[in-house]
Design a protein around this motif. Structure first.
Motif, short mmCIF file in Angstrom:
data_model
loop_
_atom_site.label_atom_id
_atom_site.label_comp_id
_atom_site.label_asym_id
_atom_site.label_seq_id
_atom_site.Cartn_x
_atom_site.Cartn_y
_atom_site.Cartn_z
N LYS A 4 122.93 34.92 125.02
CA LYS A 4 122.83 36.26 125.25
C LYS A 4 121.52 36.53 126.22
CE LYS A 4 121.74 40.44 122.45
NZ LYS A 4 121.75 40.87 121.19
N TYR A 35 129.14 39.85 124.58
CA TYR A 35 128.45 38.77 124.75
C TYR A 35 126.80 39.14 125.05
CZ TYR A 35 132.48 36.00 125.42
OH TYR A 35 133.85 35.44 125.44
N LEU A 36 126.97 40.41 125.66
CA LEU A 36 125.51 40.66 125.81
C LEU A 36 124.79 41.75 124.98
CD1 LEU A 36 126.36 42.13 129.69
CD2 LEU A 36 124.69 40.19 128.89
#
Length: 115
Positions: A4, A35-36
């Motif tokens: 991340k 995902y972030l």
């Protein structure tokens, strides 16, 4: 750092917006946002490869922060640039996009003065 953090860092370094990365890779923007923003959300191998290729880094670098066989050579960033990046990482995504736009405008102005 984990995936991340490395992913966020590379997006900032490359100046690519999530929407642009989505178009470039064919990965849905919502998926990239997960995902972030989601704790421990990791892509499958095929998706990680697409992201890494689009950002010009190795999958190993995205996952571990260490270069295996580098996809591209990076020169160390000067202290001032690292400070800018570190400060930008602490901003909201909206303000990060604003900072990128400001930098692009400044660069365009600089280019016009030079001509």
């Amino acid at each position: 750092m984990g995936f991340k953090e490395n992913f966020k860092s590379e997006l900032i370094y490359s100046g690519i917006m999530v929407k642009e990365l989505s178009l470039k890779t064919g990965i849905k923007k919502h998926t990239l946002d997960n995902y972030l923003n989601t704790h421990n959300a990791l892509p499958n191998a095929e998706t990680a490869v697409k992201i890494a290729q689009a950002l010009g880094v190795s999958v190993e670098y995205l996952v571990t922060g260490n270069e295996g066989k580098p996809c591209k050579k990076k020169t160390p960033l000067p202290l001032e640039i690292r400070q800018i990046v570190e400060a930008a990482e602490k901003l909201s995504p909206e303000n990060q996009r604003l900072v990128i736009k400001i930098i692009k405008v400044l660069k365009e102005q600089e280019n016009n003065v030079i001509k």
